[in-house]
Each structure stands twice: as C-alpha cells, then as structure tokens.
Design a protein around this motif. Structure first.
Motif, PDB file in Angstrom:
ATOM      1  N   ALA A 189       5.437  -0.415  -4.051  1.00 17.65           N
ATOM      2  CA  ALA A 189       5.608  -1.636  -4.837  1.00 17.65           C
ATOM      3  C   ALA A 189       5.853  -2.838  -3.934  1.00 17.65           C
ATOM      4  CB  ALA A 189       6.758  -1.478  -5.822  1.00 17.65           C
ATOM      5  N   ALA A 190       6.637  -2.607  -2.868  1.00 20.83           N
ATOM      6  CA  ALA A 190       6.910  -3.695  -1.920  1.00 20.83           C
ATOM      7  C   ALA A 190       5.635  -4.121  -1.202  1.00 20.83           C
ATOM      8  CB  ALA A 190       7.960  -3.249  -0.909  1.00 20.83           C
ATOM      9  N   LEU A 191       4.807  -3.138  -0.825  1.00 22.09           N
ATOM     10  CA  LEU A 191       3.533  -3.455  -0.177  1.00 22.09           C
ATOM     11  C   LEU A 191       2.590  -4.163  -1.138  1.00 22.09           C
ATOM     12  CD1 LEU A 191       2.969  -0.138   1.838  1.00 22.09           C
ATOM     13  CD2 LEU A 191       3.402  -2.427   2.778  1.00 22.09           C
ATOM     14  N   ALA A 192       2.629  -3.729  -2.384  1.00 20.32           N
ATOM     15  CA  ALA A 192       1.798  -4.388  -3.394  1.00 20.32           C
ATOM     16  C   ALA A 192       2.235  -5.840  -3.586  1.00 20.32           C
ATOM     17  CB  ALA A 192       1.883  -3.627  -4.718  1.00 20.32           C
ATOM     18  N   GLU A 193       3.544  -6.045  -3.614  1.00 16.09           N
ATOM     19  CA  GLU A 193       4.086  -7.394  -3.790  1.00 16.09           C
ATOM     20  C   GLU A 193       3.728  -8.284  -2.598  1.00 16.09           C
ATOM     21  OE1 GLU A 193       8.327  -9.514  -5.017  1.00 16.09           O
ATOM     22  OE2 GLU A 193       8.284  -7.435  -4.301  1.00 16.09           O
ATOM     23  N   GLU A 194       3.824  -7.704  -1.403  1.00 20.02           N
ATOM     24  CA  GLU A 194       3.492  -8.457  -0.191  1.00 20.02           C
ATOM     25  C   GLU A 194       2.025  -8.895  -0.204  1.00 20.02           C
ATOM     26  OE1 GLU A 194       3.013  -7.620   4.603  1.00 20.02           O
ATOM     27  OE2 GLU A 194       4.372  -6.364   3.415  1.00 20.02           O
ATOM     28  N   ASN A 195       1.141  -7.972  -0.549  1.00 21.32           N
ATOM     29  CA  ASN A 195      -0.289  -8.303  -0.568  1.00 21.32           C
ATOM     30  C   ASN A 195      -0.658  -9.217  -1.731  1.00 21.32           C
ATOM     31  OD1 ASN A 195      -2.083  -6.779   1.554  1.00 21.32           O
ATOM     32  ND2 ASN A 195      -0.413  -5.380   1.014  1.00 21.32           N
ATOM     33  N   ALA A 196       0.068  -9.085  -2.826  1.00 15.16           N
ATOM     34  CA  ALA A 196      -0.163  -9.999  -3.946  1.00 15.16           C
ATOM     35  C   ALA A 196       0.190 -11.426  -3.551  1.00 15.16           C
ATOM     36  CB  ALA A 196       0.650  -9.571  -5.160  1.00 15.16           C
ATOM     37  N   ALA A 197       1.282 -11.567  -2.788  1.00 12.67           N
ATOM     38  CA  ALA A 197       1.681 -12.900  -2.314  1.00 12.67           C
ATOM     39  C   ALA A 197       0.642 -13.457  -1.348  1.00 12.67           C
ATOM     40  CB  ALA A 197       3.047 -12.829  -1.642  1.00 12.67           C
ATOM     41  N   LEU A 198       0.134 -12.596  -0.460  1.00 16.73           N
ATOM     42  CA  LEU A 198      -0.916 -13.031   0.465  1.00 16.73           C
ATOM     43  C   LEU A 198      -2.183 -13.414  -0.301  1.00 16.73           C
ATOM     44  CD1 LEU A 198      -0.464 -10.354   3.292  1.00 16.73           C
ATOM     45  CD2 LEU A 198       0.058 -12.806   3.432  1.00 16.73           C
ATOM     46  N   SER A 199      -2.478 -12.654  -1.344  1.00 19.45           N
ATOM     47  CA  SER A 199      -3.651 -12.950  -2.163  1.00 19.45           C
ATOM     48  C   SER A 199      -3.514 -14.300  -2.854  1.00 19.45           C
ATOM     49  CB  SER A 199      -3.837 -11.859  -3.220  1.00 19.45           C
ATOM     50  OG  SER A 199      -4.888 -12.197  -4.099  1.00 19.45           O
ATOM     51  N   GLU A 200      -2.327 -14.535  -3.390  1.00 21.02           N
ATOM     52  CA  GLU A 200      -2.092 -15.809  -4.079  1.00 21.02           C
ATOM     53  C   GLU A 200      -2.198 -16.976  -3.102  1.00 21.02           C
ATOM     54  OE1 GLU A 200       1.187 -17.969  -7.016  1.00 21.02           O
ATOM     55  OE2 GLU A 200       1.488 -15.905  -6.303  1.00 21.02           O
ATOM     56  N   ALA A 201      -1.660 -16.802  -1.894  1.00 16.81           N
ATOM     57  CA  ALA A 201      -1.742 -17.860  -0.881  1.00 16.81           C
ATOM     58  C   ALA A 201      -3.198 -18.102  -0.484  1.00 16.81           C
ATOM     59  CB  ALA A 201      -0.924 -17.469   0.347  1.00 16.81           C
ATOM     60  N   PHE A 202      -3.942 -17.011  -0.343  1.00 14.36           N
ATOM     61  CA  PHE A 202      -5.367 -17.126  -0.002  1.00 14.36           C
ATOM     62  C   PHE A 202      -6.124 -17.870  -1.099  1.00 14.36           C
ATOM     63  CE2 PHE A 202      -9.636 -15.360  -0.631  1.00 14.36           C
ATOM     64  CZ  PHE A 202     -10.229 -15.704   0.576  1.00 14.36           C
ATOM     65  N   ILE A 203      -5.831 -17.514  -2.337  1.00 15.89           N
ATOM     66  CA  ILE A 203      -6.520 -18.134  -3.468  1.00 15.89           C
ATOM     67  C   ILE A 203      -6.180 -19.624  -3.553  1.00 15.89           C
ATOM     68  CG2 ILE A 203      -6.627 -18.228  -5.988  1.00 15.89           C
ATOM     69  CD1 ILE A 203      -6.304 -15.140  -5.902  1.00 15.89           C
ATOM     70  N   ARG A 204      -4.921 -19.944  -3.374  1.00 16.77           N
ATOM     71  CA  ARG A 204      -4.532 -21.357  -3.413  1.00 16.77           C
ATOM     72  C   ARG A 204      -5.217 -22.134  -2.285  1.00 16.77           C
ATOM     73  NH1 ARG A 204      -0.743 -22.015  -7.167  1.00 16.77           N
ATOM     74  NH2 ARG A 204       0.620 -20.263  -7.691  1.00 16.77           N
ATOM     75  N   HIS A 205      -5.315 -21.481  -1.139  1.00 15.31           N
ATOM     76  CA  HIS A 205      -5.999 -22.102  -0.001  1.00 15.31           C
ATOM     77  C   HIS A 205      -7.464 -22.375  -0.341  1.00 15.31           C
ATOM     78  CE1 HIS A 205      -6.854 -22.852   4.294  1.00 15.31           C
ATOM     79  NE2 HIS A 205      -7.988 -22.201   4.068  1.00 15.31           N
ATOM     80  N   MET A 206      -8.119 -21.385  -0.939  1.00 12.29           N
ATOM     81  CA  MET A 206      -9.534 -21.532  -1.295  1.00 12.29           C
ATOM     82  C   MET A 206      -9.736 -22.582  -2.377  1.00 12.29           C
ATOM     83  SD  MET A 206     -11.064 -19.628   0.813  1.00 12.29           S
ATOM     84  CE  MET A 206     -12.712 -19.715   0.124  1.00 12.29           C
ATOM     85  N   LEU A 207      -8.831 -22.626  -3.350  1.00 10.84           N
ATOM     86  CA  LEU A 207      -8.922 -23.631  -4.407  1.00 10.84           C
ATOM     87  C   LEU A 207      -8.738 -25.033  -3.834  1.00 10.84           C
ATOM     88  CD1 LEU A 207      -6.906 -21.909  -7.290  1.00 10.84           C
ATOM     89  CD2 LEU A 207      -9.374 -22.339  -7.232  1.00 10.84           C
ATOM     90  N   ALA A 208      -7.777 -25.159  -2.912  1.00 14.52           N
ATOM     91  CA  ALA A 208      -7.543 -26.460  -2.285  1.00 14.52           C
ATOM     92  C   ALA A 208      -8.752 -26.877  -1.466  1.00 14.52           C
ATOM     93  CB  ALA A 208      -6.299 -26.404  -1.405  1.00 14.52           C
ATOM     94  N   GLN A 209      -9.341 -25.944  -0.753  1.00 15.87           N
ATOM     95  CA  GLN A 209     -10.538 -26.240   0.042  1.00 15.87           C
ATOM     96  C   GLN A 209     -11.691 -26.673  -0.855  1.00 15.87           C
ATOM     97  OE1 GLN A 209     -12.426 -22.874   1.998  1.00 15.87           O
ATOM     98  NE2 GLN A 209     -13.059 -24.163   3.704  1.00 15.87           N
ATOM     99  N   SER A 210     -11.861 -25.961  -1.956  1.00 16.44           N
ATOM    100  CA  SER A 210     -12.932 -26.301  -2.892  1.00 16.44           C
ATOM    101  C   SER A 210     -12.730 -27.696  -3.489  1.00 16.44           C
ATOM    102  CB  SER A 210     -12.980 -25.260  -4.014  1.00 16.44           C
ATOM    103  OG  SER A 210     -13.972 -25.595  -4.970  1.00 16.44           O
ATOM    104  N   GLU A 211     -11.493 -27.997  -3.862  1.00 22.66           N
ATOM    105  CA  GLU A 211     -11.200 -29.319  -4.417  1.00 22.66           C
ATOM    106  C   GLU A 211     -11.479 -30.414  -3.394  1.00 22.66           C
ATOM    107  OE1 GLU A 211      -7.549 -31.858  -6.513  1.00 22.66           O
ATOM    108  OE2 GLU A 211      -7.138 -29.926  -5.534  1.00 22.66           O
TER     109      GLU A 211
END
Length: 233
Positions: free
Chosen positions: A56-78
């Motif tokens: 669960a901790a590993l899942a949470e860690e990767n979910a946070a990395l995923s969210e950061a990646f997605i926000r980065h991509m959304l910001a880049q797209s904007e």
C-alpha cells in the motif's frame, strides 16, 4: 486499526488511479500504483497485513509520482497552447502592420513572448503561461488600420489649392505643412523645373515618403477614411 488504515489507503488509491487512468494510460507510475494496489488487496485478503501495508505504501508513493507527472504534463500542455496562441497573435498583428502602427505594444509583446519561450525551455510552465498571456494582453487593443496613402495625384489648384505646403498639411499626409520639404525632395525629379517647388502640375503622381516608419500603401482616394497621421503613433 492497521487493517482499517490499509483498507482506507487502498480505497483512496483506487479512486486516484481511476481518475487519471482515463487520459494517461501509459503512465508508468500509475501502472505501478495499480499493480501494488492489487498486490496489497490480495495480501490483506490473505491476512498478510504487514505485506499489505508495504504494498500500500508503494502504491501510494507511485500514485503521488503519477499525480506529479500528470500535473507536469497538463502544465506543459497548457503552456504549449498559450504560447501557440501568443505566436499566432504576433504573426497576425505583424501581417496587418501592427508592428509599425503600434510599435510600443508590439515590442512589449515580443519581449513577453521571448520570456514565455525561455520559461518553457526551463520547464517553468506556469511562468510561461503567464508571459504568453501578457503577449495577448499587450496586443488586445491592436487593430487593422487602413494604410496611409503612399501616393497622391495632384489636382488642379482651382479645385484643391494643391501645393507641397497644403498637401503636407493634410491629415492623411503629414498633418503638418511645415514638413512639405519631405514631399519636395522625394518628387523634385518629376517637376518641370526641379529647382522650383512652387510649380507642380495636375496629374503628377506624387510620392508620400514615410518619415517616421509609418506604413503607407496605395494611392490616395477621397472615398477612403484614413487615420490622422501622428508622429507619436
């Protein structure tokens, strides 16, 4: 308590993963988060609570990395979209000679555009968006202006009192009769007596040279509404 905590974490992670999976299916972090979530659920069902907590901790860690990646991509797209809008606006304004007719606004917009692209290259996407918006704001009041005439056909004195002095004073020429010598110097070779600026003949196509970088085109028409020439524009 630990079992409830793990269960709560898994539910939260499942919601996050489902939310972002729609647009970013190839996100490695998201896939890992989903895989660890499945493992955590299986471990918890098997009563292996410590292992479930680890997954669960590993899942949470990767979910946070995923969210950061997605926000980065959304910001880049904007940023890409906003910079594209700014670039198109700059090109349009230049196509209507806004760089000449509104030089202060255009120069400011060019500066902001350069800042936007520099920020984008540094992956400072929020700053890039802000600077690109300033490009659009700077050029918001720029509009297409009917170009001032580049040529004037001399008409009979009895009708118009045409002479270098009077023509120079007209709003669509220089709006100042004292600037008549600019007309004379540009057209004296067409005069019957080049050294005599007082002798101009009807029908002569007189050139109106640009004296402050203003854009001029075409032959003067009394049916066209022109902006008033201003040295400060």
């Amino acid at each position: 308590m630990k079992k409830k905590l793990v269960a709560f974490t898994l539910i939260a992670l499942s919601s996050v993963c489902a939310l972002f999976a729609v647009s970013y299916k190839n996100n490695t972090y998201q896939k890992l988060a989903e895989e660890y979530t499945v493992k955590a659920v299986r471990a918890m069902d098997a009563g292996e609570y410590a292992l479930a907590e680890e997954y669960a901790a590993l899942a949470e860690e990767n979910a946070a990395l995923s969210e950061a990646f997605i926000r980065h991509m959304l910001a880049q797209s904007e940023a890409e979209q906003k910079i594209a809008l700014a670039k198109n606006r700059l090109e349009y304004v230049k196509s209507i000679h806004g760089d000449v007719n509104f030089p202060i606004a255009y120069k400011a917009a060019e500066g902001y555009f350069n800042q936007a692209t520099e920020a984008y290259d540094k992956e400072e996407y929020e700053l890039a968006v802000a600077r690109a918006q300033l490009v659009l704001d700077s050029l918001a009041e720029v509009y297409e202006i009917t170009p001032l005439p580049k040529y004037y056909i001399v008409r009979p004195w009895a009708e118009t009192k045409d002479c270098f002095w009077n023509i120079s004073g007209r709003t669509y020429v220089y709006n100042n009769p004292f600037l008549w010598e600019n007309l004379y110097e540009a057209n004296k070779d067409k005069l019957p007596e080049p050294d005599n600026p007082n002798l101009i003949l009807p029908g002569m196509k007189m050139e109106i040279p640009s004296i402050t970088g203003e854009y001029r085109d075409g032959v003067y028409s009394p049916n066209t509404k022109y902006e008033t020439y201003s040295v400060s524009r």
